[in-house]
Design a protein around this motif. Structure first.
Motif, PDB file in Angstrom:
ATOM      1  N   GLN A 145       0.831  -1.205   0.000  1.00 22.63           N
ATOM      2  CA  GLN A 145       0.000   0.000   0.000  1.00 22.63           C
ATOM      3  C   GLN A 145       0.867   1.257   0.000  1.00 22.63           C
ATOM      4  N   ASP A 146       2.015   1.182   0.675  1.00 22.07           N
ATOM      5  CA  ASP A 146       2.952   2.317   0.678  1.00 22.07           C
ATOM      6  C   ASP A 146       3.475   2.565  -0.732  1.00 22.07           C
ATOM      7  N   TRP A 147       3.732   1.472  -1.464  1.00 22.79           N
ATOM      8  CA  TRP A 147       4.220   1.644  -2.843  1.00 22.79           C
ATOM      9  C   TRP A 147       3.160   2.322  -3.712  1.00 22.79           C
ATOM     10  N   ILE A 148       1.910   1.904  -3.547  1.00 27.73           N
ATOM     11  CA  ILE A 148       0.823   2.540  -4.303  1.00 27.73           C
ATOM     12  C   ILE A 148       0.782   4.035  -3.997  1.00 27.73           C
ATOM     13  N   GLN A 149       0.959   4.373  -2.709  1.00 25.18           N
ATOM     14  CA  GLN A 149       0.911   5.774  -2.284  1.00 25.18           C
ATOM     15  C   GLN A 149       2.046   6.592  -2.896  1.00 25.18           C
ATOM     16  N   ILE A 150       3.265   6.058  -2.835  1.00 27.29           N
ATOM     17  CA  ILE A 150       4.419   6.827  -3.330  1.00 27.29           C
ATOM     18  C   ILE A 150       4.425   6.887  -4.859  1.00 27.29           C
ATOM     19  N   LYS A 151       3.969   5.829  -5.503  1.00 27.52           N
ATOM     20  CA  LYS A 151       3.883   5.847  -6.969  1.00 27.52           C
ATOM     21  C   LYS A 151       2.869   6.896  -7.424  1.00 27.52           C
ATOM     22  N   ARG A 152       1.729   6.932  -6.725  1.00 30.22           N
ATOM     23  CA  ARG A 152       0.686   7.910  -7.051  1.00 30.22           C
ATOM     24  C   ARG A 152       1.239   9.335  -6.928  1.00 30.22           C
ATOM     25  N   ALA A 153       1.988   9.583  -5.851  1.00 29.92           N
ATOM     26  CA  ALA A 153       2.536  10.922  -5.615  1.00 29.92           C
ATOM     27  C   ALA A 153       3.628  11.268  -6.617  1.00 29.92           C
ATOM     28  N   SER A 154       4.315  10.249  -7.147  1.00 28.59           N
ATOM     29  CA  SER A 154       5.415  10.518  -8.095  1.00 28.59           C
ATOM     30  C   SER A 154       4.915  11.128  -9.392  1.00 28.59           C
ATOM     31  N   PHE A 155       3.648  10.921  -9.719  1.00 24.33           N
ATOM     32  CA  PHE A 155       3.091  11.488 -10.946  1.00 24.33           C
ATOM     33  C   PHE A 155       2.948  13.005 -10.850  1.00 24.33           C
ATOM     34  N   CYS A 156       2.752  13.516  -9.642  1.00 25.41           N
ATOM     35  CA  CYS A 156       2.464  14.952  -9.509  1.00 25.41           C
ATOM     36  C   CYS A 156       3.367  15.634  -8.487  1.00 25.41           C
ATOM     37  N   PHE A 157       4.541  15.060  -8.229  1.00 19.98           N
ATOM     38  CA  PHE A 157       5.467  15.647  -7.271  1.00 19.98           C
ATOM     39  C   PHE A 157       5.889  17.044  -7.724  1.00 19.98           C
ATOM     40  N   ASN A 158       5.803  18.000  -6.807  1.00 14.77           N
ATOM     41  CA  ASN A 158       6.304  19.355  -7.062  1.00 14.77           C
ATOM     42  C   ASN A 158       5.579  20.071  -8.205  1.00 14.77           C
ATOM     43  N   LEU A 159       4.327  19.731  -8.447  1.00 12.95           N
ATOM     44  CA  LEU A 159       3.623  20.381  -9.573  1.00 12.95           C
ATOM     45  C   LEU A 159       3.396  21.869  -9.330  1.00 12.95           C
ATOM     46  N   GLY A 160       3.506  22.311  -8.058  1.00 15.91           N
ATOM     47  CA  GLY A 160       3.348  23.731  -7.748  1.00 15.91           C
ATOM     48  C   GLY A 160       4.427  24.602  -8.348  1.00 15.91           C
ATOM     49  N   ASN A 161       5.503  23.973  -8.846  1.00 19.67           N
ATOM     50  CA  ASN A 161       6.565  24.702  -9.536  1.00 19.67           C
ATOM     51  C   ASN A 161       6.024  25.437 -10.758  1.00 19.67           C
ATOM     52  N   TYR A 162       4.917  24.914 -11.290  1.00 27.06           N
ATOM     53  CA  TYR A 162       4.256  25.525 -12.450  1.00 27.06           C
ATOM     54  C   TYR A 162       3.818  26.953 -12.128  1.00 27.06           C
ATOM     55  N   ILE A 163       3.464  27.201 -10.862  1.00 29.66           N
ATOM     56  CA  ILE A 163       2.993  28.521 -10.445  1.00 29.66           C
ATOM     57  C   ILE A 163       4.145  29.399  -9.972  1.00 29.66           C
ATOM     58  N   ASP A 164       4.989  28.841  -9.081  1.00 32.40           N
ATOM     59  CA  ASP A 164       6.090  29.636  -8.525  1.00 32.40           C
ATOM     60  C   ASP A 164       7.122  28.684  -7.928  1.00 32.40           C
ATOM     61  N   SER A 165       8.334  28.712  -8.428  1.00 30.85           N
ATOM     62  CA  SER A 165       9.361  27.779  -7.975  1.00 30.85           C
ATOM     63  C   SER A 165       9.762  28.033  -6.517  1.00 30.85           C
ATOM     64  N   GLU A 166       9.726  29.281  -6.076  1.00 31.39           N
ATOM     65  CA  GLU A 166      10.174  29.613  -4.730  1.00 31.39           C
ATOM     66  C   GLU A 166       9.245  29.027  -3.661  1.00 31.39           C
TER      67      GLU A 166
END
Length: 508
Positions: free
Chosen positions: A358-379
């Motif tokens: 279940q942990d693998w499912i969780q981390i794999k899911r998060a890997s698709f959208c990790f750090n997507l907020g960089n699209y708005i502001d990197s800082e």
């Protein structure tokens, strides 16, 4: 892909709606316009069940206003459907002819089976629930379905809705006797369907009354997350709201936070339907589906070329939308997933971190959208990532799972993680908090191994000796940026794993 605009007009017994959807990028529909009119056509059926001239006038006037809004879009298609009141009207053919003559719309009158089917279709194509019972209470009818393994097993339309059930209440503040009469009636009706009894599956609510009940619950609890879709309640939540509303006069109900003023006089009968049905099926929970009949109609149209009414994977489609919307790199995602999966399984096979499937499912899911907020502001990327994921509707994820995704995918350091977690600490056991912290730190570390998005680290080998993890990383280009970022980040992972991590970058 060019944007395509579609519209639907839903002529219900209580309200009429005009909704515009746009189809773009991933191919899914997104609602961009929603115009509502409280027509209460049900009140304009005469003793012979004919829609009166007054009722027809309200219908035509409302449709005229909808048509004017429709003309501001370049629509690929517009669909006009009607439900219980028009279906039950003896002069339905006359109504259809009038709509065609005055508005130019072909009004499609949905059968009871079609109305139930479209509700089911909307639920299975927008949630991760593979089994459940859906309920959609309108003004003049109530549709219920049972589905299992995402396949429709049973459906039924009851000839009563919130407007007709309202007649059980003579007093402005319903008496206990009136409420008990309504409950007895509902239990008798539900007992006529043997397939409803003791199912012990989620009860999924569709429609305006279900939305209003959820909004009231969220306001009472001061719920910190945005969004209604896939929100969960239990029987005590429903009972509390029912008891609270039953004690209020209409004037007070109209001011209740979360309750639409035009629904104040019919909300209590609707909630009693949910509560009695919940008890009949011994539901595991009540879940709101923001998607309903209108969405089901278009899901059917979209799937005509696919050979199946069901989208193969609801959550994958939603994640693909995130990737498209925030211009994330599929190539980087796949590469980081490879590195993460290998590290995860090395740790798991050595009993480090108490990692589960279940942990693998969780981390794999998060890997698709990790750090997507960089699209708005990197800082302030971590803050934007957490806010966007925690507060955006993601089809296929319940609210608690959406929050877990946000916490892992926004990981920056322990301080920021605790800051994001603070309002929700009561949602998780301490061991769950620690696990989410670990998964976030691991994902942040593996993304640092691709800091420049060049896939410099092609592969790696791991040796574990006592309290040290030795990683030899094989690179095909200059690795200095990756080395700097991962050396900086590894301390978070070391503290959580209680192991030192030694990195050795070498030319492949």
């Amino acid at each position: 892909m060019d944007k395509n605009y579609f519209a639907i007009i839903d002529i219900g017994s209580n309200t009429m709606r005009f909704v515009v959807y746009v189809q773009e990028k991933a191919g899914r529909l997104r609602e961009i316009e929603n115009v509502k009119a409280v027509a209460r056509l049900r009140n304009h059926l005469d003793k012979d069940n004919n829609l009166t001239e007054t009722g027809l006038g309200i219908l035509i006037t409302t449709l005229t206003s909808f048509k004017e809004v429709a003309e501001t879009y370049q629509l690929s298609d517009i669909v006009c459907v009607a439900t219980a009141t028009i279906r039950q009207a003896r002069n339905k053919s006359t109504i259809q002819d009038a709509v065609k003559k005055h508005i130019g719309f072909e009004m499609r009158i949905l059968s009871e089976q079609e109305e139930a089917f479209y509700g089911y279709l909307a639920v299975v194509n927008s949630t991760s629930l593979t089994e459940g019972i859906t309920v959609d209470i309108g003004g003049g009818s109530t549709e219920v379905t049972y589905y299992k393994n995402r396949k429709l097993m049973e459906s039924h339309s009851f000839p009563f809705g919130a407007l007709t059930l309202k007649d059980f209440f003579i007093s402005e503040v319903p008496t206990d006797l009136e409420i008990n009469k309504l409950r007895n009636f509902l239990y008798e009706q539900f007992q006529t369907l043997p397939w409803l009894k003791n199912k012990r599956v989620p009860l999924i609510g569709i429609g305006g009354s279900a939305r209003n009940m959820v909004q009231i619950d969220q306001n009472i609890k001061r719920y910190p997350l945005a969004g209604l879709h896939q929100y969960e309640m239990n029987d005590s939540d429903i009972a509390y709201i029912s008891n609270y509303l039953a004690a209020q006069p209409l004037q007070t109900l109209q001011k209740v936070e979360g309750l639409s003023k035009d629904r104040a006089d019919i909300i209590l009968p609707a909630i009693e339907v949910f509560h009695c049905l919940y008890n009949t099926i011994e539901a595991s929970s009540f879940v709101l589906s923001r998607k309903g009949l209108r969405d089901g109609v278009f899901y059917e149209q979209l799937s005509k070329d696919l050979g199946s009414f069901l989208f193969p994977n609801v959550l994958e489609d939603s994640i693909q939308e995130l990737i498209n919307d925030y211009n994330l790199s599929p190539k980087q995602i796949l590469h980081v997933q490879y590195i993460t999966r290998k590290l995860f399984h090395v740790l798991q096979s050595n009993g480090i971190g108490l990692l589960t499937q279940q942990d693998w499912i969780q981390i794999k899911r998060a890997s698709f959208c990790f750090n997507l907020g960089n699209y708005i502001d990197s800082e302030s990327s971590a803050q934007h990532t957490f806010y966007l994921l925690a507060n955006r509707t993601i089809d296929g994820l319940l609210h608690i799972d959406r929050l877990k995704l946000a916490l892992v995918a926004s990981f920056k350091n322990k301080t920021v993680f605790k800051q994001f977690l603070q309002p929700y600490k009561q949602w998780f056991l301490k061991k769950e908090q620690k696990k989410l912290h670990l998964l976030g730190a691991m994902l942040k570390f593996t993304y640092c191994l691709d800091a420049t998005k060049r896939q410099v680290v092609q592969d790696f080998e791991v040796t574990i000796k006592k309290d040290t993890i030795y990683m030899t990383l094989f690179c095909n280009q200059n690795w200095l940026p990756e080395e700097y970022q991962s050396e900086k980040q590894k301390k978070h992972l070391e503290k959580l794993l209680k192991k030192n991590i030694e990195l050795n970058f070498v030319s492949n």
